[in-house]
Design an enzyme around this catalytic site. Sequence first.
Site, mmCIF file in Angstrom:
data_model
loop_
_atom_site.group_PDB
_atom_site.id
_atom_site.type_symbol
_atom_site.label_atom_id
_atom_site.label_comp_id
_atom_site.label_asym_id
_atom_site.label_seq_id
_atom_site.Cartn_x
_atom_site.Cartn_y
_atom_site.Cartn_z
ATOM 1 N N ILE A 1 1.290 4.575 -5.347
ATOM 2 C CA ILE A 1 1.074 3.525 -6.088
ATOM 3 C C ILE A 1 -0.551 2.655 -6.473
ATOM 4 O O ILE A 1 -0.561 1.577 -7.165
ATOM 5 C CB ILE A 1 2.669 2.999 -5.502
ATOM 6 C CG1 ILE A 1 3.512 1.847 -6.858
ATOM 7 C CG2 ILE A 1 1.629 1.640 -4.268
ATOM 8 C CD1 ILE A 1 3.729 2.795 -7.616
ATOM 9 N N SER B 1 -9.183 1.193 3.744
ATOM 10 C CA SER B 1 -8.112 2.740 3.299
ATOM 11 C C SER B 1 -9.032 3.600 4.649
ATOM 12 O O SER B 1 -10.079 3.612 4.782
ATOM 13 C CB SER B 1 -8.213 3.114 2.171
ATOM 14 O OG SER B 1 -8.390 4.827 2.413
ATOM 15 N N ARG B 2 -8.213 4.465 4.791
ATOM 16 C CA ARG B 2 -8.679 5.138 5.946
ATOM 17 C C ARG B 2 -9.554 6.516 5.364
ATOM 18 O O ARG B 2 -10.252 7.197 6.031
ATOM 19 C CB ARG B 2 -7.397 6.008 7.000
ATOM 20 C CG ARG B 2 -6.060 5.075 7.820
ATOM 21 C CD ARG B 2 -4.939 5.676 7.775
ATOM 22 N NE ARG B 2 -4.343 6.469 6.570
ATOM 23 C CZ ARG B 2 -3.633 7.408 6.749
ATOM 24 N NH1 ARG B 2 -2.734 7.655 7.472
ATOM 25 N NH2 ARG B 2 -3.345 7.503 5.549
ATOM 26 N N LYS C 1 7.685 -2.928 -1.609
ATOM 27 C CA LYS C 1 9.021 -2.670 -1.408
ATOM 28 C C LYS C 1 9.350 -0.975 -0.754
ATOM 29 O O LYS C 1 8.568 -0.377 -1.401
ATOM 30 C CB LYS C 1 10.120 -2.604 -2.447
ATOM 31 C CG LYS C 1 10.056 -1.153 -3.155
ATOM 32 C CD LYS C 1 10.502 0.075 -3.472
ATOM 33 C CE LYS C 1 9.528 1.098 -3.821
ATOM 34 N NZ LYS C 1 10.483 2.041 -3.798
ATOM 35 N N ASP D 1 14.376 5.384 -1.248
ATOM 36 C CA ASP D 1 13.274 5.168 -1.377
ATOM 37 C C ASP D 1 13.506 4.351 -3.293
ATOM 38 O O ASP D 1 12.578 3.596 -3.219
ATOM 39 C CB ASP D 1 12.115 5.858 -0.618
ATOM 40 C CG ASP D 1 10.379 5.161 -1.980
ATOM 41 O OD1 ASP D 1 10.155 4.243 -1.075
ATOM 42 O OD2 ASP D 1 9.928 6.247 -2.831
HETATM 43 P P1 NAP Z 1 1.517 7.686 -0.774
HETATM 44 O O1 NAP Z 1 1.470 7.673 -2.103
HETATM 45 O O2 NAP Z 1 1.381 8.271 0.304
HETATM 46 O O3 NAP Z 1 0.361 6.184 -0.284
HETATM 47 C C1 NAP Z 1 0.599 5.503 1.266
HETATM 48 C C2 NAP Z 1 -0.891 4.729 1.806
HETATM 49 O O4 NAP Z 1 -1.202 4.045 2.293
HETATM 50 C C3 NAP Z 1 -1.639 6.572 1.794
HETATM 51 O O5 NAP Z 1 -2.514 7.603 0.544
HETATM 52 C C4 NAP Z 1 -2.607 5.839 3.149
HETATM 53 O O6 NAP Z 1 -3.749 5.263 1.985
HETATM 54 C C5 NAP Z 1 -2.345 4.755 3.958
HETATM 55 N N1 NAP Z 1 -1.448 4.972 4.711
HETATM 56 C C6 NAP Z 1 -1.560 4.230 6.157
HETATM 57 N N2 NAP Z 1 -0.813 4.662 6.955
HETATM 58 C C7 NAP Z 1 -0.232 6.113 5.837
HETATM 59 C C8 NAP Z 1 0.403 6.833 7.072
HETATM 60 N N3 NAP Z 1 0.811 6.961 8.540
HETATM 61 N N4 NAP Z 1 0.932 7.557 6.284
HETATM 62 C C9 NAP Z 1 0.628 7.863 4.993
HETATM 63 N N5 NAP Z 1 -0.245 7.003 4.714
HETATM 64 C C10 NAP Z 1 -0.354 6.348 5.323
HETATM 65 O O7 NAP Z 1 3.019 6.219 -0.581
HETATM 66 P P2 NAP Z 1 2.941 5.838 -1.902
HETATM 67 O O8 NAP Z 1 3.484 6.254 -3.480
HETATM 68 O O9 NAP Z 1 1.764 5.117 -2.734
HETATM 69 O O10 NAP Z 1 3.629 4.532 -1.505
HETATM 70 C C11 NAP Z 1 3.270 3.623 -0.604
HETATM 71 C C12 NAP Z 1 4.771 2.498 -0.456
HETATM 72 O O11 NAP Z 1 4.908 1.928 -2.072
HETATM 73 C C13 NAP Z 1 5.948 2.490 -0.570
HETATM 74 O O12 NAP Z 1 6.412 1.550 0.818
HETATM 75 C C14 NAP Z 1 6.840 2.594 -1.825
HETATM 76 O O13 NAP Z 1 7.680 3.035 -1.231
HETATM 77 C C15 NAP Z 1 5.521 2.276 -2.556
HETATM 78 N N6 NAP Z 1 6.261 2.297 -3.494
HETATM 79 C C16 NAP Z 1 5.597 3.871 -4.610
HETATM 80 C C17 NAP Z 1 5.799 4.220 -5.705
HETATM 81 C C18 NAP Z 1 5.624 5.142 -6.249
HETATM 82 O O14 NAP Z 1 5.877 6.167 -6.747
HETATM 83 N N7 NAP Z 1 5.113 5.737 -5.613
HETATM 84 C C19 NAP Z 1 6.453 3.202 -6.851
HETATM 85 C C20 NAP Z 1 6.434 1.540 -5.987
HETATM 86 C C21 NAP Z 1 6.656 1.591 -5.357
HETATM 87 P P3 NAP Z 1 -5.134 5.639 2.659
HETATM 88 O O15 NAP Z 1 -5.417 6.728 3.574
HETATM 89 O O16 NAP Z 1 -5.982 4.848 1.747
HETATM 90 O O17 NAP Z 1 -4.733 4.697 4.289
#
Ligand code: NAP
Length: 310
Positions: free
Chosen positions: A13, A35-36, A89, A167
Amino acid sequence: MSLSIGLVGLGAIARAQHLPAIARTAGVHLAAIASRNATVPDLPCYPDVCTMLAAQPGIAAVSLCTPPQGRFEQAMAVLRAGRHLMLEKPPGMTLSEIEALRETAEGAGLTIFASWHSREAAAVETAGEWLSPRQIASARIDWREDVRKWHPGQDWIWAPGGLGVFDPGINALSILTRILRPPLHPPVRLTAAQLSVPRGRQTPIAADLSMRAGETAITAYFDWRETGEELWRITFDTDRGQAVLDKGGAAFHVAGRLIASGGNREYANLYARMHDLVREGQSDLDLAPMRLVADAFVNARFAITDPFDA
Ligand code: NAP
């Protein structure tokens, strides 16, 4: 003065929405990321939020785009460093940790903003205005999508605190609780829930909810197993006919006639709002969607379903 933002967690996101939204929103700019794993060209990058905060005293606000699990420690570090806080969120893993964040932000005179991006969808405000004087006999939410398409490789959604199908489902609840909000309508309360959890996983792949808002009966069907046509729709049966908020809030129809629609400015609107909240010394932390999810987990009948293989 432009609001200097540090962004934490460069996942799906952050790349798809936050980076472009910050770039196109007047009054905010991206100063650094934490970012990690990832870096962004021509931008200071740090391995974690604490290192970023220590190295960048000029950052006024931090936007957390990490999964809900582990967000609390990052959020506390931001507030303790005297910076404003914007949360993806859901705003946290538990209601009590979000209340603790609220208290800390209030005590420090800092802005805390729990963002609900779907509330910014193009037709939500128009739908709310149209519906506010109506008698609504019932509402039905259908939120169906393919988890393999939208969440590939995301293990955290299946772990405790990851919410599973809530989610995306919480997006529908964020719209519902925006439209049916007191004092315009009685508050929405959950009356029953059935959650289907794949064998060996910790969060549901499907959820059926029953809710009420005064005399209005509300049902919600969330399903992550949809491989056909995806659906993000809320249908209202009113004294003036059927009203349908479709496409995740981007289109609003009444009796088959299109009333409002528009392009996606959800995240640009969120950053503009964050800018305004900081300027005005205000916070925005509405927990109504999260409370319904928590109520569903507390009151659910659980059914174990087929194992889910990513
Ligand atoms: P994601 O693709 O898994 O990305 C989350 C990022 O957070 C990872 O790339 C990582 O970034 C970091 N991170 C830090 N600690 C972590 C851990 N223990 N496990 C996994 N990642 C960790 O998730 P996302 O879809 O972007 O969602 C993140 C948030 O945004 C959630 O709350 C989700 O509900 C919300 N969201 C998502 C969407 C969607 O469509 N995907 C839409 C709206 C809202 P680094 O490697 O850079 O540290």
